[in-house]
Design a protein around this motif. Sequence first.
Motif, PDB file in Angstrom:
ATOM      1  N   ILE A   1      10.001  30.921   5.281  1.00 45.62           N
ATOM      2  CA  ILE A   1       9.615  32.017   4.151  1.00 45.62           C
ATOM      3  C   ILE A   1      11.062  32.693   3.842  1.00 45.62           C
ATOM      4  O   ILE A   1      11.326  33.749   4.490  1.00 45.62           O
TER       5      ILE A   1
ATOM      6  N   GLY B  91       7.799  34.490  -3.765  1.00 44.10           N
ATOM      7  CA  GLY B  91       7.341  34.207  -2.449  1.00 44.10           C
ATOM      8  C   GLY B  91       5.774  33.992  -2.355  1.00 44.10           C
ATOM      9  O   GLY B  91       5.284  33.831  -1.214  1.00 44.10           O
TER      10      GLY B  91
ATOM     11  N   ALA C  67       5.783  46.616   3.873  1.00 42.07           N
ATOM     12  CA  ALA C  67       4.773  46.687   5.028  1.00 42.07           C
ATOM     13  C   ALA C  67       4.425  45.405   5.677  1.00 42.07           C
ATOM     14  O   ALA C  67       4.072  44.503   4.975  1.00 42.07           O
TER      15      ALA C  67
ATOM     16  N   VAL D 132      -1.022  29.269   9.087  1.00 43.56           N
ATOM     17  CA  VAL D 132       0.094  30.027   8.501  1.00 43.56           C
ATOM     18  C   VAL D 132      -0.325  29.535   6.964  1.00 43.56           C
ATOM     19  O   VAL D 132      -0.081  28.372   6.577  1.00 43.56           O
ATOM     20  N   HIS D 133      -0.366  30.520   6.107  1.00 40.11           N
ATOM     21  CA  HIS D 133      -0.416  30.228   4.736  1.00 40.11           C
ATOM     22  C   HIS D 133       0.887  29.682   4.093  1.00 40.11           C
ATOM     23  O   HIS D 133       1.781  30.299   4.394  1.00 40.11           O
TER      24      HIS D 133
ATOM     25  N   GLY E 131       0.066  35.908   4.551  1.00 35.98           N
ATOM     26  CA  GLY E 131       1.529  36.249   3.693  1.00 35.98           C
ATOM     27  C   GLY E 131       1.241  37.214   2.683  1.00 35.98           C
ATOM     28  O   GLY E 131       1.908  38.096   2.682  1.00 35.98           O
TER      29      GLY E 131
ATOM     30  N   ASP F 144      -1.957  33.997   9.214  1.00 33.16           N
ATOM     31  CA  ASP F 144      -0.872  34.672   8.696  1.00 33.16           C
ATOM     32  C   ASP F 144      -0.881  34.374   7.170  1.00 33.16           C
ATOM     33  O   ASP F 144      -0.639  33.318   6.629  1.00 33.16           O
TER      34      ASP F 144
ATOM     35  N   ARG G 278      11.002  42.524  -4.723  1.00 29.85           N
ATOM     36  CA  ARG G 278       9.434  42.432  -4.990  1.00 29.85           C
ATOM     37  C   ARG G 278       8.685  43.222  -5.713  1.00 29.85           C
ATOM     38  O   ARG G 278       9.114  43.546  -6.687  1.00 29.85           O
TER      39      ARG G 278
ATOM     40  N   SER H 162       2.865  29.953   1.632  1.00 26.10           N
ATOM     41  CA  SER H 162       3.236  30.999   0.723  1.00 26.10           C
ATOM     42  C   SER H 162       3.931  30.507  -0.652  1.00 26.10           C
ATOM     43  O   SER H 162       3.668  30.861  -1.616  1.00 26.10           O
TER      44      SER H 162
ATOM     45  N   ASN I 172       7.073  45.515   8.450  1.00 28.32           N
ATOM     46  CA  ASN I 172       6.943  44.459   7.359  1.00 28.32           C
ATOM     47  C   ASN I 172       6.072  43.297   7.999  1.00 28.32           C
ATOM     48  O   ASN I 172       5.578  43.248   9.192  1.00 28.32           O
ATOM     49  N   ASN I 173       5.896  42.009   7.047  1.00 28.15           N
ATOM     50  CA  ASN I 173       4.907  41.021   7.761  1.00 28.15           C
ATOM     51  C   ASN I 173       5.852  40.415   8.833  1.00 28.15           C
ATOM     52  O   ASN I 173       5.051  39.732   9.795  1.00 28.15           O
ATOM     53  N   ALA I 174       7.063  40.087   8.892  1.00 30.08           N
ATOM     54  CA  ALA I 174       7.701  39.280   9.749  1.00 30.08           C
ATOM     55  C   ALA I 174       7.494  39.961  10.994  1.00 30.08           C
ATOM     56  O   ALA I 174       7.330  39.482  12.117  1.00 30.08           O
TER      57      ALA I 174
ATOM     58  N   PHE J  89      13.610  33.848   7.631  1.00 33.75           N
ATOM     59  CA  PHE J  89      12.296  33.937   8.497  1.00 33.75           C
ATOM     60  C   PHE J  89      11.706  32.351   8.656  1.00 33.75           C
ATOM     61  O   PHE J  89      11.081  31.876   7.612  1.00 33.75           O
TER      62      PHE J  89
ATOM     63  N   ASP K  27       4.312  44.343   0.010  1.00 39.56           N
ATOM     64  CA  ASP K  27       4.877  44.168  -1.129  1.00 39.56           C
ATOM     65  C   ASP K  27       5.023  42.878  -1.791  1.00 39.56           C
ATOM     66  O   ASP K  27       5.711  42.730  -2.665  1.00 39.56           O
ATOM     67  N   LYS K  28       4.084  42.148  -1.548  1.00 33.99           N
ATOM     68  CA  LYS K  28       3.945  40.872  -2.475  1.00 33.99           C
ATOM     69  C   LYS K  28       2.745  41.088  -3.447  1.00 33.99           C
ATOM     70  O   LYS K  28       2.524  41.817  -3.931  1.00 33.99           O
TER      71      LYS K  28
HETATM   72  C1  LIG Z   1       6.306  36.651   3.141  1.00 35.29           C
HETATM   73  C2  LIG Z   1       5.679  36.211   4.250  1.00 35.29           C
HETATM   74  C3  LIG Z   1       6.152  36.388   5.590  1.00 35.29           C
HETATM   75  C4  LIG Z   1       7.094  37.700   5.661  1.00 35.29           C
HETATM   76  O1  LIG Z   1       6.765  38.531   5.338  1.00 35.29           O
HETATM   77  P1  LIG Z   1       7.793  39.953   4.979  1.00 35.29           P
HETATM   78  O2  LIG Z   1       6.774  41.133   4.510  1.00 35.29           O
HETATM   79  O3  LIG Z   1       8.543  39.450   4.020  1.00 35.29           O
HETATM   80  O4  LIG Z   1       8.245  40.205   6.389  1.00 35.29           O
HETATM   81  C5  LIG Z   1       5.197  35.927   6.737  1.00 35.29           C
HETATM   82  N1  LIG Z   1       4.606  34.810   6.614  1.00 35.29           N
HETATM   83  C6  LIG Z   1       4.214  34.665   5.515  1.00 35.29           C
HETATM   84  C7  LIG Z   1       3.083  33.435   5.415  1.00 35.29           C
HETATM   85  C8  LIG Z   1       4.690  35.005   4.225  1.00 35.29           C
HETATM   86  O5  LIG Z   1       4.278  34.500   3.164  1.00 35.29           O
END
Ligand SMILES: *Cc1c(COP(=O)(O)O)cnc(C)c1O
Length: 459
Positions: free
Chosen positions: A169, A381, A290, A214-215, A249, A247, A86, A217, A141-143, A173, A282-283
């Motif tokens: 994703i 992503g 994170a 949820v976006h 993302g 979310d 990433r 992504s 992380n976001n998960a 995930f 980190d996107k």
């Molecule tokens: C990337 C993403 C996640 C997961 O995030 P991580 O930081 O990889 O754990 C969850 N939801 C959405 C919508 C995402 O785009």
Amino acid sequence: MNDLLRQLPQISKVIERFRGTAPENLIKKVARQVIEKYRREIKEGKRKSLEGLYPEIEREIEKLKKPRLRRVINATGIVINTNLGRSPLHPEALEAIKEVALGYSNLEYDLEKGTRGNRNAHIEEILCELTGSESAFVVNNNAGAVYLVLNTLALDREVVISRGELVEIGGSFRIPDIMSRSGSILREVGTTNKTRLKDYEEAIGENTALLMKVHRSNFYMEGFVEEVPIKELSKLAKEKGIPLYYDAGSGLIHDLKNYGLDEPSFSECLSQGADIVSGSGDKLLGGPQAGIILGKKELIERIKKNPMSRALRIDKLTLSALEATLRLYAEGRYSEIPALNMILQDEKTIKKRALKLKRKLSSLKEIEVSILKDRASPGGGSLPKLELPTYCVAITHPELSPDKLSELLRNSDPPLIGRVKEGKLLLDLRTVRDHEIDLIPRSISQALRDTTSSRTRSP
Ligand SMILES: *Cc1c(COP(=O)(O)O)cnc(C)c1O
């Protein structure tokens, strides 16, 4: 043939020869493998001499001595490339890590009061400042953030979500899986392509704890589609007294619509009425891995108190890098952040870099090199729809297919990852940093050297 087999050295001799260059068991392992390979090839009639045996052992030893996780040059053109780690960090984020990592820190110590402090406090204020959020919390992380939000706000209760947003994703995930593991109950509404406000409305009942959006992504839908924007959903949520979780993302801090990037920023999601918003560090944020959770103070307080927040907590190195990255935003220096810098850079800059690389490759006579203008998608992503003009150095070899060439470069030092298109290996200069250009000729010539020696060895 038997003569040749008899001439194969004993393992102990190889160990003697390479003693001191690597641990003995490593030399032994490599010697066994390479000698076994030679033995097999001699028996199959593929090898007529032992020439190249020791150099091969030496190369294999050197390979094993290198760290397994190491830098690669990303010439794929995909900026937010999950497979390649990433977002690269800004040097100031790295400095911050060094400062905190090499000694002790006030991670959980309040310097003013001299009492126990809170690791989240270091980052909450700046996150709120940058996004307009009431409160903030960061996790691994976001998960983890999605899990924690659902587990806190909807344990054993229903979460209403559109069928068009039950997304996957990257491999492991999937929203429905995370939901069920979090202990919340999935209440899907609408269809894959169309979900209307009425669908949500009809699904809300006694046991509804949360509305979730949820976006998308990593893909987009076009044509006969309809979704309910945050703003409308938020009205319904308020009416019913149920929080709305979005979310997002990608974790966009600075709005990039002026640059044609149609991604929702954190502050936009919040101002449109989401009560909780989460995203990755980190996107598009361009920091370390994170999970960032923003929103209403009362809800965030509950999330902080969830015992699972300890299991998902952010580590001090990450925290320091994240804070340093956020400071760059606070100082208006977002365009210096590597991920954004690569996405926002103009065609001319990329072309200049491509020409520079082409010049540097001109001394490699085995390959043919040209400049190619292309359109590349900078998002892996995130930003699924975005295509930006870019310049590539296209490489062809008279004897090697582009796939073979690509394999050799992947295994060179440093590994170089490009993309194959129309019979050529393309090195996309959008994701190659200035300081990496000098490393590419070496990486290519080493990859080609390995092939010439193996081709002359085995007729
Ligand atoms: C990337 C993403 C996640 C997961 O995030 P991580 O930081 O990889 O754990 C969850 N939801 C959405 C919508 C995402 O785009």
